[in-house]
Scaffold this motif. Structure first.
Motif, mmCIF file in Angstrom:
data_model
loop_
_atom_site.group_PDB
_atom_site.id
_atom_site.type_symbol
_atom_site.label_atom_id
_atom_site.label_comp_id
_atom_site.label_asym_id
_atom_site.label_seq_id
_atom_site.Cartn_x
_atom_site.Cartn_y
_atom_site.Cartn_z
ATOM 1 N N GLU A 138 0.834 -1.205 0.000
ATOM 2 C CA GLU A 138 0.000 0.000 0.000
ATOM 3 C C GLU A 138 0.869 1.255 0.000
ATOM 4 O O GLU A 138 0.630 2.190 -0.782
ATOM 5 C CB GLU A 138 -0.910 0.004 1.231
ATOM 6 N N LEU A 139 1.859 1.273 0.870
ATOM 7 C CA LEU A 139 2.701 2.462 0.996
ATOM 8 C C LEU A 139 3.509 2.702 -0.276
ATOM 9 O O LEU A 139 3.584 3.835 -0.779
ATOM 10 C CB LEU A 139 3.638 2.306 2.202
ATOM 11 N N TRP A 140 4.098 1.631 -0.815
ATOM 12 C CA TRP A 140 4.904 1.795 -2.036
ATOM 13 C C TRP A 140 4.022 2.265 -3.188
ATOM 14 O O TRP A 140 4.398 3.153 -3.946
ATOM 15 C CB TRP A 140 5.597 0.481 -2.388
ATOM 16 N N TRP A 141 2.856 1.671 -3.329
ATOM 17 C CA TRP A 141 1.984 2.029 -4.440
ATOM 18 C C TRP A 141 1.518 3.474 -4.334
ATOM 19 O O TRP A 141 1.558 4.230 -5.312
ATOM 20 C CB TRP A 141 0.779 1.094 -4.483
ATOM 21 N N ARG A 142 1.091 3.882 -3.147
ATOM 22 C CA ARG A 142 0.566 5.244 -2.991
ATOM 23 C C ARG A 142 1.651 6.298 -3.187
ATOM 24 O O ARG A 142 1.385 7.369 -3.752
ATOM 25 C CB ARG A 142 -0.087 5.401 -1.612
ATOM 26 N N GLU A 143 2.873 6.004 -2.739
ATOM 27 C CA GLU A 143 3.934 6.998 -2.805
ATOM 28 C C GLU A 143 4.666 6.994 -4.145
ATOM 29 O O GLU A 143 5.075 8.056 -4.626
ATOM 30 C CB GLU A 143 4.944 6.768 -1.675
ATOM 31 N N ARG A 144 4.836 5.826 -4.759
ATOM 32 C CA ARG A 144 5.757 5.725 -5.886
ATOM 33 C C ARG A 144 5.135 5.298 -7.207
ATOM 34 O O ARG A 144 5.752 5.460 -8.263
ATOM 35 C CB ARG A 144 6.898 4.767 -5.535
ATOM 36 N N LEU A 145 3.932 4.732 -7.180
ATOM 37 C CA LEU A 145 3.325 4.252 -8.406
ATOM 38 C C LEU A 145 2.054 5.014 -8.771
ATOM 39 O O LEU A 145 1.872 5.418 -9.920
ATOM 40 C CB LEU A 145 3.021 2.754 -8.294
ATOM 41 N N ALA A 146 1.172 5.201 -7.796
ATOM 42 C CA ALA A 146 -0.091 5.888 -8.078
ATOM 43 C C ALA A 146 0.107 7.286 -8.659
ATOM 44 O O ALA A 146 -0.602 7.660 -9.614
ATOM 45 C CB ALA A 146 -0.946 5.953 -6.813
ATOM 46 N N PRO A 147 1.046 8.107 -8.146
ATOM 47 C CA PRO A 147 1.218 9.443 -8.722
ATOM 48 C C PRO A 147 1.615 9.413 -10.200
ATOM 49 O O PRO A 147 1.381 10.390 -10.923
ATOM 50 C CB PRO A 147 2.334 10.054 -7.863
ATOM 51 N N LEU A 148 2.211 8.303 -10.652
ATOM 52 C CA LEU A 148 2.628 8.185 -12.047
ATOM 53 C C LEU A 148 1.612 7.418 -12.889
ATOM 54 O O LEU A 148 1.827 7.197 -14.085
ATOM 55 C CB LEU A 148 3.985 7.481 -12.126
#
Length: 381
Positions: A138-148
């Motif tokens: 969840e943390l990796w996706w929200r911080e590093r993937l979702a914004p892109l």
């Protein structure tokens, strides 16, 4: 964008327990080639392990992420799995969730009707790991993937990562979920009792009743819920697909047969020649058995320690018959993970050159409960 991320979650990532470890390790180069650094392997960070022996290569640049995980009560380290392909590896510590154990189990019941009441520590520990792994994703996706705008899928192997899939299902539905069973919990239990799946349900017995009777009620409950809730449910053979449909109530689709890259297996030898490997085995066997074994044949078997399912019982009976015939000595190395408290000290002393006469027994490590060890019992019968 063509980027896509795959989180592969397994208790056997960088943790050699059984055949799933081999499957994951040997297919890693292909997945790295396809996904690059958007392919993540996620496994347990077992703090009791020897750091020097861990197949982990630290990678700088993830200090802020690790700090954010610590704020959630999770210990993580991000690096590379030291195998061909060097996939990105996130090892997840879960001891910080011990205080939340009851809340985690209660949440699984309230949200998905997972029945954990009969689960012992061998059930609770993987549940906490899976729960922690989901928080890391969840943390990796929200911080590093979702914004892109990078889409992602989490593939969870076996019931041991089931809590990860279910938490993602509730908290992060944006990430797709795949549940892969390599053999069902109940199927394994029935096979150990000498029964096939259909035989185990004979007479109108339900899977839940059979799971309770065979001591796998909690694990079966988690596995069956994951099979129902996953966006995609897969398994590795048509035989297991039939088993899963009968015992879990959903037909896996697609079936994804395991493939083992022999070049990767060969690379795992780390350049040790066959003759040197044999010599090392010979030295250990001679020190343990107290006799020269220059002309002996060496046989090795390994895998998850399931005495009947993995055929250890059949192998030992066959060797007992062979032992009654004339011929060169044969030494079996049963390389299985058992409950031990460390290597046999006199064996270490002999290997260090102390010498000694006579056999030290049949085990290289001190068994915690020798009387209950299946191989040890078979050797003394």
């Amino acid at each position: 964008m063509n980027r896509r991320a795959l989180f592969e979650v397994s208790w056997e990532v960088a943790n050699k327990v059984g055949g799933i470890h081999t499957v994951l390790a040997t297919r890693a180069p292909s997945l790295v080639e396809r996904f690059g650094d958007d392919y993540f392997t996620i496994g347990p960070w077992l703090l009791a392990d020897d750091p020097a022996a861990a197949p982990f290569e630290p990678e700088p640049g993830h200090e802020d992420f690790a700090a954010a995980c610590r704020e959630l009560g999770l210990d993580v380290r991000v690096g590379r799995w030291r195998i061909p392909g060097a996939p990105r590896l996130i090892q997840v510590g879960f001891s910080g969730l011990l205080a939340e154990k009851d809340a985690v189990l209660a949440g699984l019941w309230e949200d998905f009707r997972v029945d954990s009441l009969a689960g012992g520590w061998d059930y609770v520990e993987p549940v906490l790991f899976g729960w922690a792994a989901a928080q890391v994703i969840e943390l990796w996706w929200r911080e590093r993937l979702a914004p892109l705008g990078v889409p992602a899928v989490a593939q969870c192997h076996e019931w041991l990562t089931g809590s990860c899939l279910l938490r993602l299902k509730k908290e992060l539905p944006e990430v797709g979920t795949v549940f892969t069973t390599h053999a069902t919990v109940l199927g394994r239990a029935l096979a150990a009792a000498g029964l096939g799946p259909a035989e185990g349900l004979a007479g109108g017995v339900s899977p839940e009743q059979a799971a309770t009777a065979n001591g796998v009620r909690a694990k079966h409950s988690l596995e069956s819920v994951c099979a129902a809730e996953a966006d995609v449910f897969t398994t590795v053979s048509e035989v297991t697909a039939d088993e899963a449909e009968l015992l879990l109530g959903r037909r896996p689709e697609p079936v994804t047969p395991n493939g083992i890259d022999l070049e990767v297996v060969d690379a795992a030898r780390a350049g040790v020649p066959r003759a040197e490997a044999r010599d090392r085995l010979r030295r250990v066997a001679e020190a343990l058995l107290g006799r020269r074994l220059d002309e002996a044949a060496f046989l090795c078997t390994s895998g998850r320690y399931e005495f009947r399912n993995k055929g250890f019982d059949l192998l030992l009976r066959a060797l007992a018959r062979l032992d009654r015939r004339p011929g060169r000595p044969l030494v079996l190395f049963a390389l299985v993970p058992a409950g031990v408290s460390g290597p046999v000290r006199p064996l270490l002393e002999r290997l260090a050159g102390a010498g000694g006469e006579g056999a030290l027994g049949t085990t290289t490590h001190n068994l915690i409960d020798p009387a209950a060890d299946p191989i040890q019992r078979a050797l003394t019968e």
